[in-house]
Motif scaffolding. Structure first.
Motif, PDB file in Angstrom:
ATOM      1  N   UNK E 103       0.812  -1.216   0.000  1.00 21.84           N
ATOM      2  CA  UNK E 103       0.000   0.000   0.000  1.00 21.84           C
ATOM      3  C   UNK E 103       0.847   1.269   0.000  1.00 21.84           C
ATOM      4  N   UNK E 104       2.099   1.129  -0.362  1.00 27.52           N
ATOM      5  CA  UNK E 104       2.913   2.321  -0.593  1.00 27.52           C
ATOM      6  C   UNK E 104       3.205   2.374  -2.085  1.00 27.52           C
ATOM      7  N   UNK E 105       3.457   3.562  -2.562  1.00 29.63           N
ATOM      8  CA  UNK E 105       3.756   3.656  -3.994  1.00 29.63           C
ATOM      9  C   UNK E 105       5.147   3.104  -4.250  1.00 29.63           C
ATOM     10  N   UNK E 106       5.441   2.926  -5.530  1.00 29.51           N
ATOM     11  CA  UNK E 106       6.760   2.448  -5.914  1.00 29.51           C
ATOM     12  C   UNK E 106       7.823   3.377  -5.338  1.00 29.51           C
ATOM     13  N   UNK E 107       7.583   4.647  -5.462  1.00 30.81           N
ATOM     14  CA  UNK E 107       8.565   5.620  -4.994  1.00 30.81           C
ATOM     15  C   UNK E 107       8.766   5.508  -3.478  1.00 30.81           C
ATOM     16  N   UNK E 108       7.677   5.420  -2.769  1.00 29.29           N
ATOM     17  CA  UNK E 108       7.792   5.319  -1.308  1.00 29.29           C
ATOM     18  C   UNK E 108       8.508   4.039  -0.887  1.00 29.29           C
TER      19      UNK E 108
END
Ligand SMILES: Nc1ncnc2c1ncn2[C@@H]1O[C@H](COP(=O)(O)OP(=O)(O)OP(=O)(O)O)[C@@H](O)[C@H]1O
Ligand SMILES: Nc1ncnc2c1ncn2[C@@H]1O[C@H](COP(=O)(O)OP(=O)(O)OP(=O)(O)O)[C@@H](O)[C@H]1O
Ligand SMILES: [Mg+2]
Ligand SMILES: [Mg+2]
Lengths: 294, 307, 261, 368, 247
Positions: E103-108
């Motif tokens: 549930x985090x973006x790729x970037x995060x």
């Protein structure tokens, strides 16, 4: 006109209290996926600490608030270490029942020491009613304090979870504990930190509720705790602005229902809305869609 | 048919009858007095409640915090049928079962989509709604409750209904339906891909569970003579859940044993009111950590092959 | 005969076009391979075929016992239609035994009702017996019979993959969809699996569709291969054709592939 | 049943069972009553006990739950062989507790369950073994309606009641019937739930209906907040209540200013200067460090009344005690003089108090 | 051949497992495992399903606890050190089954990979590099990682592991679920980062590739080390060929 404005104010005031409690709930749920039923009872402890500080030791509002927050924060850390940590990785239901056990423990432990009867806060904030323009409606200055503090804490929490390393650690941890450890995130510390923050928020809420309603008792945490939890779920549990939104939303809805003459069923309506929201958007109004992919 | 007449089944049936007669005898001899019997009723009701919740939560993995609401519906249905309309107990029981099962469909259907904690919260909300409706229901006595409900619950009814619950639920579980239900708990998507109609089973399980909770409610109302909405609140649901979890999710035998054990714990704490709940909380906590149910689970085999 | 017909099939997720305008026919009794770079839309395609996703546009038609088109695809109905699958991320019932896992696969062939199971009528015993026999047979085929009472989660990765396939077969499907069956297996185990799939296909007269990145398995098994890239179908043909297709080499196989294989 | 062996007449002590809400959501009331009861029996025992024997209290918690209340009742009757059961506090729990008591023929006395059907069954027949020592809802409700309409002359009343409490419900029903019968008008009726803390919405609605007077049949915890919040919203009409208001906490919660113009019915005046009352207040204060509230006083009186009945019965026998209780006449307690009527309800005078400068002061007395 | 081309006196042992045993309840997953990794090497660990490869890596990085033996990293026993501390010592583990934060973006996800690092400018550069290595991730930068395809998740997991800038990189089946083209790329990347100074311990089912790219290899069998040697020798070992290389 006066009535409408007054009811809106009533709704917002009530909502701000739900929102304030919901923040802590959401925080803890968001990180360790535990419905921390004891949250409301930590709030109760906070209220008693505030009561002792202001009523017995003569502290003024701000120091009492801060001390109570810190004390509750520490209490939260201890609760986590003693009660929840041994069950980490176990079944969700066991954790939930443990949370209920902690809740009972705090309620009746407190009752054992201070008795079941209620206590009354001294007036530590000015008991002024402000006139709202010329409508005849009034708003309690204490409500303004609560709204202000809620918004402030919300912004602060959002900053912490989204911008700081600790916050990112918390979110990573909530999604995959092993992987988070592999990234160098200290699980125990991060969970402690989360509980500290969440419980400190409960402490703040306890003192503010004590001041706002002026009475406190050992079982006072249960109902607002549940309502706040409902708020958090409506807003999308784990989502900080969602909790605040949910709190205000629930406060306003309850007020409107009562004002419309259905006060008897206002709680039923609250739960009905909860169920409806969950049905329409199972992760809450501001929640993410689940990221499970087959 | 020959499978039904195995020695094991015959022994079981004989055992069941023997217990019945033994208790009957002891009651007539006065060894089981009214106090013991009252506790037996409480335990029996808890067994029915726990086993029926176990079907929903333990076997199917549908986390429910509103089981007491189904009991409430059954209790009120039977109370009205027997006390207000003066009908015989059997009508009360059937009415209670049907009303509660209907409520099970009613809550099971919309909440199908919800999982885990969200379902728990929705059922909690449902329980509260039922309670609040009860508080405002003039005909049902509102907050004042209903009293002077005739006492029909006796050993025969109690025992027969416990046995019925156990037989129906364990036979259900030990069939392909039961396996389907357990697979839903394990992995819903995989389960559906194997052709399990997950929606149907979830609602089915909710209504079977509710049906028996309703029967428990009828036994309650017609023994304790007085009911009010607050008797079936959130904490009651929690108590039932605690029995189920302590006995082991998915263990019928565990539910039975833990219903008995927890009743005894509760009795032994009556005389220390000041610390009662504190001790209870500590016991709960210790049970969750040290999992006595793992001891029980050594004996259980919910999927024992029959054929 | 074409068993599955896919027409102009597309699936979007927000901005992501995972599958775009796919036209494919799947022949009965063949093994069809779906290959393509990561994120090409292969799993999404399977999810469309099994009703887990609904298409954004286009249509899927099965010509099984009845004609079924994509509007009527629902995950829980696929097994009844005769379509069974495995998952890229293994989805076994972890706490259940191997035997029970496969038994669930047989679910859609069960006919006795709830009442017979509660009253233990003869139909119950008959149904259970047939199911047990089928499961036993499958477990023996997959060489898993001595592990039948193990909990699924305690098996090694390779065995778990096999249980998944056995479970799918228990449904008596006509079409078997396998998503990366050889992932996590070493070359040896992959070889064994290759033979097993071939054998099972012949024995049960199946139509197999599989997604796989292990070219040794794909090239040996498949009668026909479809290559996806960015949601598009970029090539189709026999293994030999696909293997030498410039576009496929560039997008998927890589320069070294031919040398290495 | 095994009522036969239940006679406690020859034991060394006289056992009395307490079946009270000592945990759970109404434990405040249960605890208050028990405090009063325990104090009374301590005094009695110090003075030599009853019938020459010491009284032994068997105190058991019913968790504020109906099934527990029944369980405790049965246990006290069969296991502890008590001569009488005191409690529970709330009408609901009393109703649950009375069947086992009746079945085992043990007198059950409640000092606080006000519902009319506690002592009467659904056919209007008196329950032989059940007694109460507090007013019935009907009595206080009617009294306050009369008082509001005739004495104070208010024609438009608003009601804010506790929906979860049968006490509050009973008072409301009786108040409304009488008040409307007299020609008054109920301009608003709103309800809350016990443990609510925010009443502003309801009060805003009530304010908009322009009542002359606000009737709040409830307990001091909520009523204190209600009065406080009403004044904050500018709803300054007189407030009426019943004995549920009687507690020093009311003043603590609402504050003296807000309580101006508040009247309530009660059994006695704690500002009473009669020596008995003063002595009771002092003793209580010494024992518990707080001023007594109505529950404390009611519990205390009930204890003395039972002791009195035991003396009159001449032996610690359940049957005799039951008869003696039924025959109670002109028993003088802190909360007034009490006579049992044929329905096992007490006949006693009601006092109406007015709060002045934070102090409940005698306003008028209404004979039954 | 980076490590072995240095003069022998400069070679230092980075990691050493002495008589390591691990139990899962009653099951013994590792039995007296001895293994060492020299600075600058690529070492591969090969074995059938369930032979204990993953367990070895998880124990090194602190996710499982040993039941006997020791784990020396740079000469110090780390077998009791917290997993999160081990990362800070320079060991980064790309786990089996990707384990990205869904549930985090790729970037995060990548940000979390660099969470222990204090050198901001270098982190920024490493981000750049990640996206150069895996352009797919740049395309999906703001997508929730849980919705990535299997292979994309694998790329993310590797990129995330590299962002810790480890001294020792533990890779658990990096090629699983990846397209052939990417598999090769991954191995080339491994070779590149190794050349740039990172030591690698590699668990791989694709024994061909593993042995092709590593200096030395160990063969695990039922929890114990069955064989060890230079990769070039292992490739030609008949037993290995038969059991792990498909004949
Ligand atoms: N639920 C979703 N939301 C958003 N994007 C998605 C979703 N599911 C898949 N995608 C995107 O669609 C594309 C296709 O994904 P899919 O899983 O079908 O790929 P694949 O071909 O199976 O790849 P792999 O070989 O790596 O498993 C990917 O780029 C993925 O990021
Ligand atoms: N959490 C666990 N609990 C119990 N047993 C386990 C656990 N994890 C692994 N095992 C067992 O330990 C042994 C080694 O497992 P491990 O995962 O290390 O193997 P592996 O070599 O990585 O296999 P694979 O190639 O399938 O990934 C296996 O027998 C496995 O069943
Ligand atoms: Mg895929
Ligand atoms: Mg592994």
């Amino acid at each position: 006109m006066e009535q409408i404005v007054q009811q809106m104010i009533n709704g917002v005031s009530l909502g701000s209290i739900y929102a304030l409690i919901a923040l802590g709930y959401t925080m803890v749920y968001g990180i360790i996926n535990l419905i921390n039923f004891a949250h409301g009872d930590v709030l109760m402890v906070g209220a008693y600490i505030g009561f002792a500080l202001t009523g017995i030791f003569g502290f003024s509002f701000l120091p009492a608030l801060v001390i109570s927050m810190v004390a509750c924060g520490l209490l939260g850390v201890v609760i986590e270490k003693v009660a929840y940590k041994p069950l980490r990785g176990g079944s969700r239901i066991s954790a939930l029942i443990t949370a209920i056990a902690v809740s009972l423990f705090l309620q009746y432990g407190m009752m054992y020491f201070v008795g079941p009867e209620s206590r009354t806060y001294k007036d530590v904030l000015p008991a002024t009613q402000l006139k709202v323009f010329n409508t005849g409606a009034v708003i309690d200055i204490k409500s303004l304090y609560i709204i202000g503090i809620t918004v402030l804490l919300m912004v602060l929490l959002m900053y912490i979870t989204n911008r700081t390393k600790v916050g990112k650690s918390m979110r990573a941890l909530s999604q995959d504990k092993d992987a988070a450890e592999l990234m160098g995130i200290n699980v125990n510390k991060t969970i402690s930190y989360t509980f500290f923050l969440g419980s400190a928020l409960a402490g703040a809420a306890g003192v503010l509720i004590g001041i706002y309603y002026s009475t406190i008792n050992p079982l006072m945490g249960a109902t607002p705790g549940l309502k706040a939890f409902v708020s958090a779920v409506i807003g999308g549990i784990g989502i900080i602005p969602g909790a605040v939104f949910g709190g205000f939303f629930l406060g306003l809805v309850e007020t409107l229902v009562s004002a419309a003459g259905y006060s008897l069923v206002k709680d039923a309506v609250a739960f009905l809305i909860l169920i409806l929201v969950l049905l329409v958007k199972p992760t809450g109004l501001m929640g993410y869609n689940s990221a499970e992919k087959v | 048919m020959k499978e039904m007449l195995t020695k094991k089944n015959a022994m079981k049936t004989a055992g069941i009858l023997a217990i019945y007669l033994a208790v009957l005898l002891l009651m007539n001899l006065g060894v089981i007095d009214s106090y013991i019997f009252l506790n037996m009723v409480t335990i029996g009701i808890n067994i029915i409640l726990a086993v029926s919740l176990n079907l929903i939560t333990g076997f199917t993995g549908q986390f429910s915090l509103g089981h007491a609401a189904f009991m409430a519906i059954g209790a009120y249905a039977s109370a009205i049928l027997t006390a207000k309309l003066g009908l015989p107990f059997i009508v009360g029981i059937i009415g209670a079962a049907l009303a509660a099962a209907l409520a099970g469909v009613f809550i099971g259907t919309p909440t199908l989509r919800l999982k885990g904690d969200y379902l728990a919260i929705a059922t909690l909300g449902f329980g509260e709604i039922i309670r609040i409706v009860g508080l405002n229901w003039e005909y049902g006595g509102g907050a004042m409750g209903l009293n002077d409900i005739p006492r029909y619950t006796n050993w025969t009814w109690l025992y027969a209904l416990i046995v019925l619950t156990l037989v129906v639920i364990s036979n259900f579980i030990r069939s392909y339906n039961g396996r389907a239900v357990i697979s839903i708990k394990e992995d819903e998507i995989a389960s559906a891909s194997m052709g399990v109609n997950t929606s149907y089973y979830k609602v089915l399980v909710f209504s079977i569970g509710a049906l028996f909770a309703g029967i428990a409610g009828a036994l309650y109302a017609n023994y304790f003579y007085f009911i009010k909405p607050d008797s079936f609140g959130f904490m009651k649901s929690v108590d039932i859940l605690v029995i189920v979890v302590m006995g082991g999710l998915g263990s019928i035998r565990g539910s039975v044993i833990s219903a008995i054990a927890l009743s005894l714990v509760s009795l032994s704490l009556q005389s220390i009111p000041e610390l009662r709940m504190v001790i209870y909380a500590v016991i709960l906590f210790l049970m969750m950590v040290y999992k006595p149910q793992t001891l029980l689970s050594k004996f259980k085999s919910p999927l024992r092959k029959e054929a | 005969m074409e068993l599955v017909k896919v027409k102009e099939l597309s699936k979007d997720f927000g901005g992501v076009k995972a599958v775009q305008d796919i036209n494919i026919g799947i022949e009965e009794h063949e093994i069809t391979g779906i290959i393509g770079p990561n994120g090409a839309g292969k799993t999404t395609f399977f999810n469309l075929l099994t009703g887990i996703y609904t298409p954004s546009s286009g249509e899927i038609t099965y010509h099984l016992n009845n004609k079924v088109s994509s509007r009527h695809l629902k995950p829980q109905k696929m097994a009844k239609y005769g379509v069974a699958r495995t998952f890229q991320n293994i989805r076994l019932f972890k706490e259940m035994t191997v035997f029970d896992n496969v038994l669930i696969g047989y679910h859609c062939n069960m006919t006795y009702g709830i009442l017979p199971s509660i009253l233990r009528l003869p139909s119950f015993f008959k149904g259970e017996k047939a199911a047990n026999e089928k499961v036993t047979e499958l477990l023996k085929i997959f060489n898993l019979y001595d592990k039948k009472d193990e909990k699924a989660k305690n098996l090694s990765y390779g065995d778990q993959r096999k249980v998944e396939i056995a479970r799918a077969l228990a449904a008596n499907p006509r079409v078997l969809l396998l998503d990366e069956p050889a992932a996590g297996m070493n070359p040896n185990e992959t070889n064994e699996l290759t033979k097993l799939i071939q054998w099972v296909k012949d024995y049960f007269q199946l139509t197999v569709v599989l997604i796989e990145h292990d070219m040794s398995l794909v090239m040996k098994l498949c009668d026909k291969i479809f290559v996806f890239d960015y949601g598009h179908l970029i090539a189709e043909g026999t293994p030999a054709e696909v293997q030498n297709n410039e576009r496929v080499i560039k997008a998927y196989l890589g320069g070294d592939y031919v040398a290495q294989a | 049943g095994c009522g036969a062996k239940a006679s406690t007449a020859d034991a060394k002590t006289i056992k009395i069972g307490l079946n009270y809400e000592l945990s759970g959501n109404v434990s405040t009331y249960g605890q208050s009553l028990v405090n009063g009861i325990e104090m009374a029996f301590k005094e009695i025992n110090d003075k030599g006990g009853v019938l020459g024997k010491q009284v032994e209290l068997v105190k058991v918690d019913n968790k504020s739950l109906t099934d527990e209340a029944a369980n405790v009742s049965s246990r006290l009757a069969t296991r502890d062989n008590v001569v009488a059961i005191l409690g529970p506090a709330t009408s609901g729990n009393v109703k649950a507790a009375l069947p086992p008591a009746t079945e085992n023929k043990v007198p059950l006395i409640s000092a606080s369950s006000t519902a009319d059907d506690v002592t009467l069954d659904s056919n209007g027949k008196v329950r032989e073994y059940v007694f109460k020592t507090c007013f019935s809802d009907s009595f206080q409700g009617i009294t306050m309606a009369n008082f509001a309409f005739s004495e104070l002359g208010f024609k438009n009343a608003a009601i804010l009641r506790d929906n979860t409490s049968d006490y509050s419900k009973g008072l409301t029903v009786n108040f409304t019937e009488t008040y409307e019968g007299l020609g008054g008008k109920i301009v608003a009726e709103e309800a809350y739930q016990a443990k609510d803390t925010d009443f502003k919405t309801l009060l805003t609605t009530i304010k908009a209906s322009n009542p002359d007077v606000l009737f709040v049949p409830g307990y001091y915890e909520e009523v204190g907040l209600i009065i406080k919040q009403a004044r904050e919203l500018g709803l300054n009409v007189p407030v009426l209540g019943a004995d549920g208001l009687d507690s020093p906490k009311l003043l603590e919660i609402a504050g003296a200013d807000a309580l101006e113009n508040t009247y309530y019915s009660n059994h006695y005046t704690s500002s009473d200067t009669s020596p008995d009352v003063v002595a009771f207040k002092e003793a209580f204060n010494k024992a518990y460090g707080a001023d007594p509230d109505a529950f404390n006083a009611l519990g205390y009186d009930m204890a003395y009344m039972v002791a009195d009945a035991l003396e009159r019965a001449g032996s610690a026998d359940r049957e005799k005690l039951k008869d003696a209780l039924a025959a109670t006449k002109d028993f003088k307690g802190i909360t007034g003089t009490l006579t049992m009527d044929e329905f096992h309800n007490p006949i006693k005078a009601v006092t109406i108090l007015k709060i002045e400068g934070g102090v409940p002061t005698y306003f008028m007395k209404q004979e039954p | 051949m980076n490590g072995s081309s240095r003069p022998i006196w400069e070679v230092t042992t980075l990691l050493k497992l002495n008589h390591l045993s691990v139990h899962y309840g009653a099951i013994q997953a590792l039995k007296d495992v001895n293994l060492h990794v020299e600075e600058g090497e690529i070492v591969s660990l090969i074995g059938a399903n369930g032979s204990g490869k993953t367990t070895t890596l998880r124990t090194i990085s602190g996710l499982e606890r040993k039941s006997g033996g020791e784990i020396l990293y740079q000469g110090k026993d780390i077998s009791k050190t917290l997993a999160s501390e081990i990362v800070k010592l320079g060991i980064s583990h790309v786990p089996e089954g990707r384990r990205i934060f869904p549930r985090m973006t790729v970037f995060e996800n990548l940000e979390v990979g660099a969470i222990t690092r204090k050198d901001k400018e270098n982190v920024a550069k490493d981000f750049q590099r990640s996206f150069e290595l895996f352009p797919r991730l740049l395309e999906r930068k703001n997508q929730l990682a849980g919705t990535l395809s299997g292979g994309e998740q694998q790329m993310l997991a590797i990129a995330r592991g590299l962002l810790a800038r480890p001294k020792l990189l533990l890779l658990d089946e990096p090629s699983m679920g990846l397209a052939p083209l990417i598999v090769e790329e991954i191995f080339n990347i491994v070779r590149d980062i190794n050349a740039a100074g990172t030591t690698v311990l590699l668990v791989e089912q694709n024994a061909h590739l593993a042995l092709k790219y590593s200096n030395r290899g160990y063969i695990l069998k039922n929890g114990y080390i069955d064989l060890e040697g230079y990769s070039k020798d292992l490739v030609n070992n008949d037993e290995v060929k038969k059991a792990y290389l498909g004949g």
